[in-house]
Scaffold this active site. Structure first.
Site, short mmCIF file in Angstrom:
data_model
loop_
_atom_site.label_atom_id
_atom_site.label_comp_id
_atom_site.label_asym_id
_atom_site.label_seq_id
_atom_site.Cartn_x
_atom_site.Cartn_y
_atom_site.Cartn_z
N LEU A 83 0.86 -1.18 0.00
CA LEU A 83 0.00 0.00 0.00
C LEU A 83 0.90 1.23 0.00
O LEU A 83 1.96 1.22 0.62
CB LEU A 83 -0.89 0.03 1.25
N ASP A 84 0.47 2.27 -0.67
CA ASP A 84 1.22 3.52 -0.61
C ASP A 84 1.34 3.98 0.84
O ASP A 84 0.48 3.67 1.67
CB ASP A 84 0.54 4.61 -1.43
N LYS A 85 2.39 4.71 1.13
CA LYS A 85 2.69 5.10 2.51
C LYS A 85 1.51 5.77 3.19
O LYS A 85 1.23 5.51 4.37
CB LYS A 85 3.90 6.04 2.53
N ASN A 245 0.55 2.85 -7.64
CA ASN A 245 -0.32 4.03 -7.62
C ASN A 245 -1.52 3.90 -8.56
O ASN A 245 -2.13 4.90 -8.96
CB ASN A 245 0.45 5.31 -8.00
#
EC number: 5.4.99.43
Length: 339
Positions: A83-85, A245
């Site tokens: 997962l993105d930060k 993303n």
């Protein structure tokens, strides 16, 4: 299944407030954890905002409580998707030799293991129009009057126009199949070319039109640039491909607006590395994005488990109006499970 909550792993968000990561389930083949915004999935530095070092410490403490001589082997725990930060929610950590099976399942190569991941996103639309009116303003809507199998798997030809494709005239469910253009850092095959990379991507979605929320006066007063003159629509998202993303990119391409509090995505996307604290947003008190990994199901011939992942403690404010305590309201939970 009753969630198993262990004491926190610690992480630091933009404002250096400590975060808590809960381990939802410990299965013989995998772990399900709930990642707050601000925790980075990749990286092995022993910092509190890197996932794996903290996870190892937590697991060692957990297993040693029952067996003081227990020795944890870090190689037995692998992050199989990311997962993105600044995205929150459920993550699968594979145990032992199961990592490759999970990775293959994400690309439909493993027929023995089935994994589904669904997300909830928040899409801010100008309050002068409904989401459907906003869509019609594009003047280029595509509606595919076909069954789901056909419209998800129709062969592409050189004349096929990619974009936002709705299943029917209700403008509720559909797919996004825009190509994604990324820096070479996002494609391991092209690390050193210095050229942008284009690759195909496919996202399924369902807009929950009837569950939209108008921000409260208090929200507008605190964060006017985020909430003023907006109506917030929840959207369920399921990835058919797993590009970096992908959801953030596809939402912006398809609906001409970014996810809530992701207003700087287009700038961030084209930067190799940034030391800017406000990398996603300058209009909210953190970089948290209105995107949450909310549902995971894992099934094999010998078992079938599903998990609805609540919003982590400390990340609730951005989701105000869509939660019952830190869990999603029942209508959203029902849509998550049945979509």
């Amino acid at each position: 299944m009753k969630p198993t909550f262990l004491k926190c792993l610690q992480g630091i968000d933009k404002n250096h407030a400590y975060r808590q990561i809960n381990i939802i389930d410990i299965h013989s083949r995998y772990l399900i954890i709930n990642k707050p915004s601000g925790i980075q999935c990749n990286g092995t530095k022993s910092h509190s905002n890197y996932l794996l070092p903290q996870l190892y410490k937590q697991l060692k403490a957990h297993f040693s409580a029952n067996n003081p001589n227990y020795k944890l082997n870090p190689d037995q725990y692998k992050v199989v998707h990311r997962l993105d930060k600044y995205v929150s929610g459920g993550l699968i950590i594979a145990r032992g030799k199961n990592a490759n099976a999970f990775r293959k399942s994400f690309s439909n190569q493993n027929t023995n293991l089935s994994v589904k991941r669904k997300y909830i996103g928040l899409v801010p639309i100008p309050n002068t129009v409904s989401f459907k009116q906003h869509l019609h303003e594009f003047g280029d809507l595509k509606v595919q009057h076909e069954n789901e199998v056909r419209y998800l798997n129709r062969p592409e030809s050189v004349t096929d126009k990619k974009g936002l494709i709705f299943k029917d005239d209700s403008l509720t469910e559909g797919i996004i199949n825009f190509d994604i253009v990324a820096l070479p850092k996002d494609d391991r095959r092209n690390k050193n070319t210095g050229e942008l990379v284009t690759y195909s991507a496919l996202t399924k979605f369902k807009i929950l039109h009837s569950m939209s929320q108008v921000p409260t006066n208090e929200q507008i007063s605190r964060f006017p640039k985020l909430y003023k003159n907006k109506t917030i629509y929840p959207i369920i998202i399921e990835l058919e491909t797993g590009r970096k993303n992908q959801i953030r990119d596809h939402i912006l391409q398809a609906f001409k607006v970014s996810l809530l509090n992701d207003d700087k995505f287009i700038d961030f996307k084209m930067v190799q590395k940034s030391n800017t604290a406000n990398i996603n947003s300058e209009v909210y008190n953190s970089n948290q994005i209105g995107l949450h990994s909310a549902y995971i199901s894992i099934s094999k011939s010998s078992f079938a488990n599903e998990y609805v992942i609540p919003i982590p403690e400390g990340d609730e404010y951005l989701w105000k109006g869509f939660l019952d305590e830190n869990s999603f309201i029942k209508t959203i939970n029902r849509e998550l499970i049945t979509f």
